[in-house]
Write a protein that holds these residues in place. Structure first.
Motif, PDB file in Angstrom:
ATOM      1  N   GLY A 106       0.834  -1.261  -0.056  1.00 20.32           N
ATOM      2  CA  GLY A 106       0.009   0.076   0.020  1.00 20.32           C
ATOM      3  C   GLY A 106       0.927   1.354   0.106  1.00 20.32           C
ATOM      4  O   GLY A 106       1.881   1.233   0.076  1.00 20.32           O
ATOM      5  N   THR A 107       0.194   2.327  -0.028  1.00 24.19           N
ATOM      6  CA  THR A 107       0.725   3.761  -0.227  1.00 24.19           C
ATOM      7  C   THR A 107       0.947   4.300   1.398  1.00 24.19           C
ATOM      8  O   THR A 107       0.493   3.798   2.004  1.00 24.19           O
ATOM      9  CB  THR A 107       0.056   4.698  -1.243  1.00 24.19           C
ATOM     10  OG1 THR A 107      -1.153   4.786  -0.788  1.00 24.19           O
ATOM     11  CG2 THR A 107       0.201   4.221  -2.452  1.00 24.19           C
ATOM     12  N   ALA A 108       1.898   5.327   1.235  1.00 24.33           N
ATOM     13  CA  ALA A 108       2.118   5.973   2.480  1.00 24.33           C
ATOM     14  C   ALA A 108       0.801   6.173   3.277  1.00 24.33           C
ATOM     15  O   ALA A 108       0.884   6.267   4.495  1.00 24.33           O
ATOM     16  CB  ALA A 108       3.106   7.229   2.441  1.00 24.33           C
ATOM     17  N   ASP A 109      -0.044   6.777   2.590  1.00 22.41           N
ATOM     18  CA  ASP A 109      -1.527   7.168   3.183  1.00 22.41           C
ATOM     19  C   ASP A 109      -2.163   6.064   3.719  1.00 22.41           C
ATOM     20  O   ASP A 109      -3.384   6.126   3.998  1.00 22.41           O
ATOM     21  CB  ASP A 109      -2.087   8.135   2.323  1.00 22.41           C
ATOM     22  CG  ASP A 109      -2.601   7.229   1.037  1.00 22.41           C
ATOM     23  OD1 ASP A 109      -2.223   6.298   0.936  1.00 22.41           O
ATOM     24  OD2 ASP A 109      -2.900   8.295   0.050  1.00 22.41           O
ATOM     25  N   GLY A 110      -1.666   4.820   3.496  1.00 18.93           N
ATOM     26  CA  GLY A 110      -2.450   3.480   4.071  1.00 18.93           C
ATOM     27  C   GLY A 110      -3.544   3.063   2.953  1.00 18.93           C
ATOM     28  O   GLY A 110      -4.229   2.032   3.488  1.00 18.93           O
ATOM     29  N   VAL A 111      -3.454   3.432   1.545  1.00 19.24           N
ATOM     30  CA  VAL A 111      -4.444   2.982   0.814  1.00 19.24           C
ATOM     31  C   VAL A 111      -3.913   1.776   0.173  1.00 19.24           C
ATOM     32  O   VAL A 111      -2.972   1.690  -0.471  1.00 19.24           O
ATOM     33  CB  VAL A 111      -4.752   4.174  -0.246  1.00 19.24           C
ATOM     34  CG1 VAL A 111      -5.734   3.546  -1.442  1.00 19.24           C
ATOM     35  CG2 VAL A 111      -5.462   5.267   0.218  1.00 19.24           C
ATOM     36  N   LYS A 112      -4.486   0.523   0.297  1.00 20.03           N
ATOM     37  CA  LYS A 112      -4.083  -0.619  -0.187  1.00 20.03           C
ATOM     38  C   LYS A 112      -4.805  -0.910  -1.796  1.00 20.03           C
ATOM     39  O   LYS A 112      -5.812  -0.444  -2.220  1.00 20.03           O
ATOM     40  CB  LYS A 112      -4.535  -1.758   0.555  1.00 20.03           C
ATOM     41  CG  LYS A 112      -4.033  -1.818   1.959  1.00 20.03           C
ATOM     42  CD  LYS A 112      -2.622  -2.371   2.109  1.00 20.03           C
ATOM     43  CE  LYS A 112      -2.250  -2.586   3.293  1.00 20.03           C
ATOM     44  NZ  LYS A 112      -0.802  -3.039   3.561  1.00 20.03           N
ATOM     45  N   ASP A 113      -4.057  -1.563  -2.690  1.00 24.24           N
ATOM     46  CA  ASP A 113      -4.392  -1.722  -3.776  1.00 24.24           C
ATOM     47  C   ASP A 113      -5.564  -2.606  -3.972  1.00 24.24           C
ATOM     48  O   ASP A 113      -6.106  -3.296  -2.937  1.00 24.24           O
ATOM     49  CB  ASP A 113      -3.411  -2.579  -4.682  1.00 24.24           C
ATOM     50  CG  ASP A 113      -3.732  -2.449  -6.065  1.00 24.24           C
ATOM     51  OD1 ASP A 113      -4.356  -1.786  -6.771  1.00 24.24           O
ATOM     52  OD2 ASP A 113      -3.040  -3.592  -6.743  1.00 24.24           O
ATOM     53  N   ALA A 114      -6.587  -2.450  -4.855  1.00 23.85           N
ATOM     54  CA  ALA A 114      -7.823  -3.310  -4.794  1.00 23.85           C
ATOM     55  C   ALA A 114      -8.122  -3.502  -6.520  1.00 23.85           C
ATOM     56  O   ALA A 114      -7.750  -2.679  -7.525  1.00 23.85           O
ATOM     57  CB  ALA A 114      -8.849  -2.526  -4.359  1.00 23.85           C
ATOM     58  N   SER A 115      -8.889  -4.825  -6.456  1.00 28.46           N
ATOM     59  CA  SER A 115      -9.263  -4.934  -7.864  1.00 28.46           C
ATOM     60  C   SER A 115     -10.325  -4.026  -8.417  1.00 28.46           C
ATOM     61  O   SER A 115     -11.030  -3.445  -7.670  1.00 28.46           O
ATOM     62  CB  SER A 115      -9.965  -6.476  -8.000  1.00 28.46           C
ATOM     63  OG  SER A 115      -8.934  -7.328  -7.525  1.00 28.46           O
ATOM     64  N   VAL A 116     -10.332  -3.730  -9.683  1.00 27.15           N
ATOM     65  CA  VAL A 116     -11.330  -2.619 -10.285  1.00 27.15           C
ATOM     66  C   VAL A 116     -12.583  -3.270 -10.305  1.00 27.15           C
ATOM     67  O   VAL A 116     -12.711  -4.536 -11.291  1.00 27.15           O
ATOM     68  CB  VAL A 116     -10.613  -2.181 -11.530  1.00 27.15           C
ATOM     69  CG1 VAL A 116     -11.510  -1.308 -12.212  1.00 27.15           C
ATOM     70  CG2 VAL A 116      -9.231  -1.637 -11.432  1.00 27.15           C
ATOM     71  N   GLY A 117     -13.443  -2.673  -9.882  1.00 29.48           N
ATOM     72  CA  GLY A 117     -15.103  -3.212 -10.024  1.00 29.48           C
ATOM     73  C   GLY A 117     -15.633  -2.800 -11.505  1.00 29.48           C
ATOM     74  O   GLY A 117     -15.159  -2.288 -12.263  1.00 29.48           O
ATOM     75  N   VAL A 216       6.536   1.817  -6.146  1.00 29.31           N
ATOM     76  CA  VAL A 216       6.216   3.094  -5.665  1.00 29.31           C
ATOM     77  C   VAL A 216       5.317   3.930  -6.756  1.00 29.31           C
ATOM     78  O   VAL A 216       4.376   4.475  -6.375  1.00 29.31           O
ATOM     79  CB  VAL A 216       7.314   3.876  -5.100  1.00 29.31           C
ATOM     80  CG1 VAL A 216       6.927   5.278  -4.724  1.00 29.31           C
ATOM     81  CG2 VAL A 216       7.960   2.931  -3.951  1.00 29.31           C
ATOM     82  N   LEU A 217       5.932   4.194  -7.773  1.00 32.66           N
ATOM     83  CA  LEU A 217       5.156   4.526  -8.845  1.00 32.66           C
ATOM     84  C   LEU A 217       3.929   4.279  -9.323  1.00 32.66           C
ATOM     85  O   LEU A 217       2.864   4.976  -9.522  1.00 32.66           O
ATOM     86  CB  LEU A 217       5.852   4.509 -10.170  1.00 32.66           C
ATOM     87  CG  LEU A 217       5.587   5.468 -11.284  1.00 32.66           C
ATOM     88  CD1 LEU A 217       5.660   7.013 -10.945  1.00 32.66           C
ATOM     89  CD2 LEU A 217       6.669   5.154 -12.604  1.00 32.66           C
ATOM     90  N   ALA A 218       3.863   2.901  -8.914  1.00 33.97           N
ATOM     91  CA  ALA A 218       2.146   2.238  -9.385  1.00 33.97           C
ATOM     92  C   ALA A 218       1.415   2.747  -8.467  1.00 33.97           C
ATOM     93  O   ALA A 218       0.029   2.724  -8.763  1.00 33.97           O
ATOM     94  CB  ALA A 218       2.418   0.931  -9.229  1.00 33.97           C
ATOM     95  N   GLY A 219       1.432   3.397  -7.246  1.00 35.50           N
ATOM     96  CA  GLY A 219       0.721   4.050  -6.188  1.00 35.50           C
ATOM     97  C   GLY A 219       0.569   5.499  -6.606  1.00 35.50           C
ATOM     98  O   GLY A 219      -0.387   5.853  -6.061  1.00 35.50           O
TER      99      GLY A 219
END
Length: 471
Positions: A106-117, A216-219
């Motif tokens: 996940g990114t520094a702000d705590g947002v985790k990756d997720a599948s696209v709905g 990192v760039l992917a985030g």
């Protein structure tokens, strides 16, 4: 993410408006970095791994210190993978694994990756359709993407790694070649095991750093063209809904307008790269030209190679940290970088001008979004910084604004067809000096290179026919 993956320090930041203002403090451009590869602990588990004590300075100390048995076993397994690597200049399997691990954290702000709905995919497809419809009225280049896709961060990593490989391998190859060039030929056979280990370690170290940078760039990226190059597969326009949401969170702009504006930029890039067949090879060729110009300080390398003990990996790491692969500026590099910087500025300036022309009458946030994107560039956005650290190049925001003004002036003076017709041949495009004098370029008579190409083609055909008659 480290700022110095291959021994490249970021150049001093260019002020947005010419030479006004002050340059930022030392960002690695003076005197070279203490750690030319910028390893943050090799991504190893345990307290001594990434982010752990000592990890940033000595990954091997991190590897063998303060670990429980499970962590130590994993470290030995990874070391074995590093030393057994026999591929090219970059261990891309390791790069991919580390990029995926970085995304999963996940990114520094705590947002985790997720599948696209399904709803997000539909919103992206609709935004891309509308964006292409709006662009039809402001450019003569037809739509460039057959499909519009919505990617998760992990999908962005998978889709863009082949292009990162094409971008980075020439530079890594040139730097890595120095490992085997410092010993006399008659000694290289005897030193084979040592050189082989160094190449394996170098490939792993490049792979580790690239993997972390891409992860990192992917985030942070919002599409497949954030660095002004086509990172995704041909024929696909891609947006990342999760990152677009984060990007627009504090802008005070409706989410659908943010998505649509970014779709316009992605679609405009797609048109340019799809219908200007020489552009991609021109840009990537300049990168290869830069790689060919790299000169490595082999005198320092010669000193340390003769003293290395293959059984002591910490000694190799210390040598690597000493900067023996610090590239040196050459006229060839400077010329290649100048060509690349100008071409990328023209690409981004054209996209900026065309997108603004399409968005201005339709989106109340057009001006605000344009300025947001320009400020993102001017502040050294994540995409530009990653590209800068990977190949030693940083785009100049001042040039991007100049290029945008030049394209807008060309639209006023010559119309859409006259402006876009300049992409027919690389020699028809403005140069760096033309960006300094846009009015002079706009009102200058341009050669019709399409006619020249036609004449050359007819001459070649006649020559072939004459040759057949003589047989």
């Amino acid at each position: 993410m480290s700022d110095t993956p291959f021994g490249f320090g970021l150049p001093p930041e260019e002020p947005e408006d010419g030479d006004e203002g002050k340059k930022k403090g030392n960002q690695g451009g003076q005197g070279g970095p203490a750690n030319p590869f910028g390893f943050p602990g090799m991504g190893l588990p345990g307290p001594g791994g990434a982010g752990g004590p000592g990890g940033a300075d000595n990954p091997f100390a991190a590897m063998f210190g303060s670990m429980n048995p499970n962590d130590l076993g994993a470290a030995f397994q990874q070391l074995g993978q590093m030393l057994s690597y026999e591929g090219g200049p970059v261990n891309w399997d390791m790069a991919k694994d580390i990029a995926r691990q970085t995304v999963a954290q996940g990114t520094a702000d705590g947002v985790k990756d997720a599948s696209v709905g399904v709803a997000e995919k539909s919103a992206v497809e609709e935004a891309m359709r509308l964006a292409d419809h709006w662009l039809d009225g402001v450019t003569s280049l037809p739509a460039g993407a057959a499909t519009a896709v919505a990617w998760s961060r992990a999908e962005w990593v998978e889709a863009t790694l082949p292009v990162w490989k094409e971008l980075v391998d020439p530079v890594a190859e040139r730097v890595g070649a120095a490992m085997g060039s410092v010993l006399p030929e008659e000694m290289q056979a005897m030193a084979g095991p040592l050189l082989g280990m160094m190449r394996s370690m170098g490939g792993a170290m490049f792979g580790q750093q690239i993997g972390q940078a891409v992860g990192v760039l992917a985030g942070e990226v919002v599409g497949s063209t954030d660095i002004g190059l086509p990172l995704g597969p041909a024929g696909k326009a891609a947006l990342l809904p999760l990152n677009i949401e984060s990007f627009g969170k504090d802008l005070g702009v409706p989410a659908d307008e943010v998505r649509l504006y970014l779709a316009l930029r992605e679609a405009a890039h797609a048109r340019l790269f799809a219908h200007v067949p020489w552009l991609r090879s021109h840009l990537f060729g300049a990168i290869e030209g830069y790689a060919r110009g790299i000169k490595v300080d082999t005198s320092k390398l010669e000193d340390v190679v003769g003293q290395l003990d293959p059984s002591n990996p910490e000694q190799l790491q210390e040598a690597l940290q000493g900067g023996m692969f610090q590239p040196q500026d050459t006229p060839e590099q400077k010329a290649a970088l100048a060509r690349l910087e100008t071409a990328l500025a023209l690409v981004e300036g054209w996209v900026d001008a065309v997108v603004h022309e399409a968005a201005k009458p339709r989106l109340t946030s057009a001006d605000a979004m344009r300025e947001t994107m320009r400020r993102r560039r001017a502040s050294g956005g994540p995409a530009e910084q990653t590209f800068a650290t990977l190949i030693g190049l940083e785009l100049r925001p001042r040039r991007l604004r100049d290029a945008s003004r030049l394209w807008a002036s060309l639209t006023d003076a010559r119309g859409v067809d006259g402006r876009d017709g300049l992409w027919e041949h690389p020699d028809m495009l403005p140069t760096a000096s033309d960006l300094d004098d846009p009015d002079g370029f706009v009102h200058r008579e341009q050669l019709d290179f399409s006619e020249i190409d036609k004449m050359l083609g007819e001459a070649a055909r006649k020559r072939d026919e004459d040759g057949d008659e003589k047989k």
